[in-house]
Design an enzyme around this catalytic site. Sequence first.
Site, PDB file in Angstrom:
ATOM      1  CG  HIS A  56      80.531 -88.943 -59.360  1.00  0.00           C
ATOM      2  ND1 HIS A  56      81.583 -88.826 -58.398  1.00  0.00           N
ATOM      3  CD2 HIS A  56      79.624 -88.851 -58.559  1.00  0.00           C
ATOM      4  CE1 HIS A  56      81.476 -88.587 -57.195  1.00  0.00           C
ATOM      5  NE2 HIS A  56      80.127 -88.650 -57.285  1.00  0.00           N
ATOM      6  NE  ARG A  89      34.366 -98.704 -72.786  1.00  0.00           N
ATOM      7  CZ  ARG A  89      34.551 -97.804 -71.722  1.00  0.00           C
ATOM      8  NH1 ARG A  89      35.092 -96.592 -72.322  1.00  0.00           N
ATOM      9  NH2 ARG A  89      34.425 -98.048 -70.609  1.00  0.00           N
ATOM     10  CD1 TRP A 119      41.149-105.331 -72.077  1.00  0.00           C
ATOM     11  CD2 TRP A 119      40.835-104.716 -69.966  1.00  0.00           C
ATOM     12  NE1 TRP A 119      42.231-105.125 -71.277  1.00  0.00           N
ATOM     13  CE2 TRP A 119      42.187-104.939 -70.072  1.00  0.00           C
ATOM     14  CE3 TRP A 119      40.352-104.637 -68.688  1.00  0.00           C
ATOM     15  CZ2 TRP A 119      43.160-104.571 -69.071  1.00  0.00           C
ATOM     16  CZ3 TRP A 119      41.369-104.178 -67.476  1.00  0.00           C
ATOM     17  CH2 TRP A 119      42.672-104.235 -67.746  1.00  0.00           C
ATOM     18  CE  LYS A 142      50.367-100.124 -74.655  1.00  0.00           C
ATOM     19  NZ  LYS A 142      50.899 -98.900 -73.990  1.00  0.00           N
ATOM     20  CB  CYS A 162      33.482-104.186 -70.832  1.00  0.00           C
ATOM     21  SG  CYS A 162      34.383-105.493 -69.880  1.00  0.00           S
ATOM     22  CE  LYS A 204      56.533 -93.167 -71.412  1.00  0.00           C
ATOM     23  NZ  LYS A 204      56.220 -94.298 -70.680  1.00  0.00           N
ATOM     24  CD  GLU A 244      58.129 -94.400 -75.014  1.00  0.00           C
ATOM     25  OE1 GLU A 244      58.042 -95.348 -75.330  1.00  0.00           O
ATOM     26  OE2 GLU A 244      57.532 -94.288 -73.787  1.00  0.00           O
ATOM     27  CD  GLU A 267      58.108 -94.423 -67.574  1.00  0.00           C
ATOM     28  OE1 GLU A 267      59.076 -94.978 -67.779  1.00  0.00           O
ATOM     29  OE2 GLU A 267      57.282 -94.081 -68.390  1.00  0.00           O
ATOM     30  CG  ASN A 283      32.571-101.098 -68.267  1.00  0.00           C
ATOM     31  OD1 ASN A 283      33.667-101.711 -67.885  1.00  0.00           O
ATOM     32  ND2 ASN A 283      32.519 -99.821 -68.520  1.00  0.00           N
ATOM     33  N   GLY A 284      33.016-103.163 -65.521  1.00  0.00           N
ATOM     34  CA  GLY A 284      33.173-102.832 -64.137  1.00  0.00           C
ATOM     35  C   GLY A 284      33.697-103.952 -63.257  1.00  0.00           C
TER      36      GLY A 284
HETATM   37  O1  M6R Z   1      54.223-104.654 -71.554  1.00  0.00           O
HETATM   38  P1  M6R Z   1      55.571-104.393 -70.697  1.00  0.00           P
HETATM   39  O2  M6R Z   1      55.163-103.651 -69.608  1.00  0.00           O
HETATM   40  O3  M6R Z   1      56.095-105.739 -70.276  1.00  0.00           O
HETATM   41  O4  M6R Z   1      56.343-103.792 -71.749  1.00  0.00           O
HETATM   42  C1  M6R Z   1      57.708-103.267 -71.318  1.00  0.00           C
HETATM   43  C2  M6R Z   1      58.158-102.078 -72.234  1.00  0.00           C
HETATM   44  O5  M6R Z   1      58.261-102.608 -73.687  1.00  0.00           O
HETATM   45  C3  M6R Z   1      57.238-100.903 -72.011  1.00  0.00           C
HETATM   46  O6  M6R Z   1      57.242-100.683 -70.706  1.00  0.00           O
HETATM   47  C4  M6R Z   1      57.957 -99.932 -72.765  1.00  0.00           C
HETATM   48  O7  M6R Z   1      59.191 -99.478 -72.318  1.00  0.00           O
HETATM   49  C5  M6R Z   1      56.820 -98.639 -72.897  1.00  0.00           C
HETATM   50  N1  M6R Z   1      55.906 -98.660 -73.876  1.00  0.00           N
HETATM   51  C6  M6R Z   1      57.361 -97.498 -72.903  1.00  0.00           C
HETATM   52  O8  M6R Z   1      56.396 -96.331 -72.779  1.00  0.00           O
END
Ligand code: M6R
Length: 596
Positions: free
Chosen positions: A492, A27, A71, A591, A2, A473, A476, A469, A97-98
């Site tokens: 393969h 925050r 938050w 996001k 927060c 990263k 993207e 993953e 906050n916490g």
């Molecule tokens: O909010 P979510 O975890 O459900 O989102 C799923 C994906 O859209 C999300 O993990 C996306 O792949 C990441 N922003 C990638 O870094």
Amino acid sequence: MCGIVGYAGRRDALPILLDGLKRLEYRGYDSAGVAIIGSGLQVVKDKGFIANLEAQLPPLKGSTGFAHTRWATHGAPSKVNAHPHVDCTGKIALAHNGIIENHASLREKLEARGHTFTSQTDTESLVHLIESYYDGDLEAAIRKALHDVRGSYAILAVHADEPGKVIGARNESPLVVGIGPDENFLASDVPALLRYTDRVVYVMDKEMVVITPKGVTLKDLEGNAVRREPQRITWSLEDAEKGGFEHFMLKEIHEAPQAIHQTLLGRLANLDLDGFSSEGITSVKLVACGTSYHAALVGKYVFEEIARIPASAELASEYRYSQAPSERPLVILISQSGETADTLGAAREARRRGCKALGITNILGSSLTREVDKTIYTRAGIEIGVAATKTFIAQLVALYLVALKMGQDRGTLGYDELDRLKDQLRSLPRAAQYVLNKAQEIEALAAKYGTARDMFYIGRHVNYPVAMEGALKIKEISYIHAEAYAAGELKHGPLALLTSSTPVVAVAVQDPTYEKMRSNIGEVSARGSPVLAIGTEGDKELPKFVDDVIEIPSIPWIFSPVPVSVALQLFAYAAARLRDCPIDKPRNLAKSVTVE
Ligand code: M6R
């Protein structure tokens, strides 16, 4: 996470508090509120953004007060749960906050003594506790109350009978003092202060601070004076919002230790996971999208290894097309935002099939929480960068906790084993920090490898999804084309693509697949591809087989996905930065993906 801002000075507090609060909106923005001492204590709060609060504020007069943007962690985002919270006398106001870990037992005791609670928050227990100790001296009452509290906090409090004074305290949540002529400030973070002063003092854990227009007094929780010289801040406002980091993503990667800590807080001792019980569960299906799906895949290995329970992972967008088996697994839906349409659809489908659904999300009160039977919150704090980083780490930690709980309930873990695993989990913030301390070294490696057009990421077992993953990263945010493979699969087919200009990132930590990984790395090197390995500290052999190594600390292999992921996040970040990409807002992405 927060945001809080406090002011004691000669000017009207309200505009200063609102301005500071807006700079802390990153925050959290579930609700907002202000407390100002004028002719008595005036408190206004509401659900939603700061702008919503501002639109309905009467002209509150007074030059002492504080404001809060929330938050939510305990209690849904709502007006009653918004801060400030006020005691029964209506004279003490508090923002926090916490997380107060022992809020339930405090509440029980205080209610038994006649205190009336109006919210579902953990914070409200503290304001009533302070009230119970108040004897004409707010500072003394807060000090006593904080001795009864377990958990993390940055708090601000005022008392109607003590105008001109704002009291703050901190433990494991940030608090900084801003020093001006004839006015002083308190805030969660420097951006709230920069318009007014560049002289700050950071409050440390288990310290209290009193600000008045005339001065600042810093003490420890025993009441001993603490001396700390003010520092001068040279950041611009925009830099300050990112805590001095160039991008939110980098800031958020560096928040991994805190995210781990918060996700574990209060849960390890009794494995009390927000009321989750694993009774009657004979198998698990983990369902999610994107980064959260990679956490789900790690979870599959973790559940099998720790809880000895059959587990599988499936993409949320595919789950609903699968045939419903006759057995009914526990379906775990993982979503940082809790708003991903595919994951929400999968949650509905799971329950239509008669399965129990457990949600793991970072956002309190998100849609997912309404589609599942139980929710466990990761408490990573708000994540602004589109690329998921600290929230992925927090998801892994939540899954370790669920696995431990299942192992305990199913009797697959003995007491000693359970205690050992708990201790190892406690050490994960340090493991993440170990890798963060290598940021410069990783940046240099990104300069060496990050000019490639294509890359491959390989790993085995629990580190195969971690390689996936890592590849996601780098794709993207740096736009480098990257493919992840289970290391045994290269031969393969994909080996055909390897040349001297396709670097391979190999996760080769010391786990049961280590020898096999070494063989796979040999196959890659034989095709002339440069290899950057993620290895374990002290491994003298690995450097002989690869071009470069990023070391993670020596920890039990089942937990290695945490430090390995931090290394791969830093690597992707550094590559994207060198390529001058819009890191926090990569093209074509959002996001939260609320369409199917
Ligand atoms: O909010 P979510 O975890 O459900 O989102 C799923 C994906 O859209 C999300 O993990 C996306 O792949 C990441 N922003 C990638 O870094």
